[in-house]
Design an enzyme around this catalytic site. Sequence first.
Site, PDB file in Angstrom:
ATOM      1  N   ILE A  56     -12.006  32.524-107.897  1.00  0.00           N
ATOM      2  CA  ILE A  56     -12.383  31.129-107.623  1.00  0.00           C
ATOM      3  C   ILE A  56     -13.641  30.748-108.391  1.00  0.00           C
ATOM      4  CG2 ILE A  56     -13.391  29.689-105.795  1.00  0.00           C
ATOM      5  CD1 ILE A  56     -11.172  30.460-104.009  1.00  0.00           C
ATOM      6  N   GLN A  57     -14.466  31.726-108.718  1.00  0.00           N
ATOM      7  CA  GLN A  57     -15.656  31.438-109.498  1.00  0.00           C
ATOM      8  C   GLN A  57     -15.329  30.993-110.922  1.00  0.00           C
ATOM      9  OE1 GLN A  57     -17.748  35.160-107.444  1.00  0.00           O
ATOM     10  NE2 GLN A  57     -19.000  34.318-109.068  1.00  0.00           N
TER      11      GLN A  57
ATOM     12  N   SER B 218     -13.297  27.195 -95.510  1.00  0.00           N
ATOM     13  CA  SER B 218     -13.731  28.266 -94.608  1.00  0.00           C
ATOM     14  C   SER B 218     -14.304  29.406 -95.442  1.00  0.00           C
ATOM     15  CB  SER B 218     -12.556  28.754 -93.747  1.00  0.00           C
ATOM     16  OG  SER B 218     -12.978  29.762 -92.854  1.00  0.00           O
TER      17      SER B 218
ATOM     18  N   CYS C 190     -17.794  34.578 -93.876  1.00  0.00           N
ATOM     19  CA  CYS C 190     -18.864  34.444 -92.886  1.00  0.00           C
ATOM     20  C   CYS C 190     -19.893  35.570 -92.962  1.00  0.00           C
ATOM     21  CB  CYS C 190     -18.266  34.396 -91.479  1.00  0.00           C
ATOM     22  SG  CYS C 190     -17.431  35.935 -90.984  1.00  0.00           S
TER      23      CYS C 190
END
Length: 303
Positions: free
Chosen positions: A43-44, A62, A65
């Site tokens: 995704i980078q 999302s 976390c």
Amino acid sequence: MGVCCNFFRFRFLCIVLRQLEQWELLFICLCFVEQYWSRQGNIQSLTEVDLDSYQANVWLLSPPCQPYTRQGLQKHSADARAFSFLNILELMPRMSKPPDMLLVENVVGFETSDTHAKMVEVLANSGLVTQEFILSPLQFGVPYSRPRYFCLAKRKPLSFQYQLFNNQLLLSPSPLFGNNEKTVIGENSQSQENWDKLIDSCQPIENFLEFTSSSDQVNTETGPFVNAEVSGNDQETAETFVEGDEFNFGAIDQFVVPLSLIERWGSAMDIVYPDSKRCCCFTKSYYRYVKGTGSLLATIQVK
């Protein structure tokens, strides 16, 4: 992981930035036209052109976390697992077709991070107004203690029903239900009276059980936990359950915790009953650790 779909007049892009080492998985699904395909990559490495190509009106985000958990290292944006979300934020201002609405979900602790500060700055500079919440299923009548951070954002001229809550962090879901009262009854409330009211408003656990034991006679010295070893330290969690067991999910007796384990580590267990109106948040370490990973259900309450 991401999902893009048409829903009425809106197109949704759901990006679950799940860390898979250095790779991310992005699934694109166009509903109502029966088209489906997947895309795998980092995704980078995405560009604003890539994001524009989805033409999504609504983004559901999302991020991982782990950089923000209270029991973790709390490295925030310095954690490599935060880089994918930060890249999305960097791309938004350069998009020609940015989203009109966003929903961001994460753990409690994200709201105090530098990643959150960056997100709020990007959203504001991109013409989006926000309302932020820390909410738990307990506030919706579900006996499950799992507070989470949520951010709702809308691009002007879209607006929220109660704009007096714009750019605020709220501990109550009242504005979501058309109530402009700022009454706060949440898990973080310091008032025992408020906590009691919150618990009393929940349904009992038994209303959510999918099956119950067919017999009160169970062997508490057999089952998947009988050979477990427990670490004898006073840390937040203690090792307990073995891994790799194969279960027959058709019976409940296999889940019985042996009496010897209860006698030794019962004080570290969060034991609830069918009529209880709360249980603790379950984590991926449930079944392997005694404390802090989720509640255990006692189907028979000792009088």
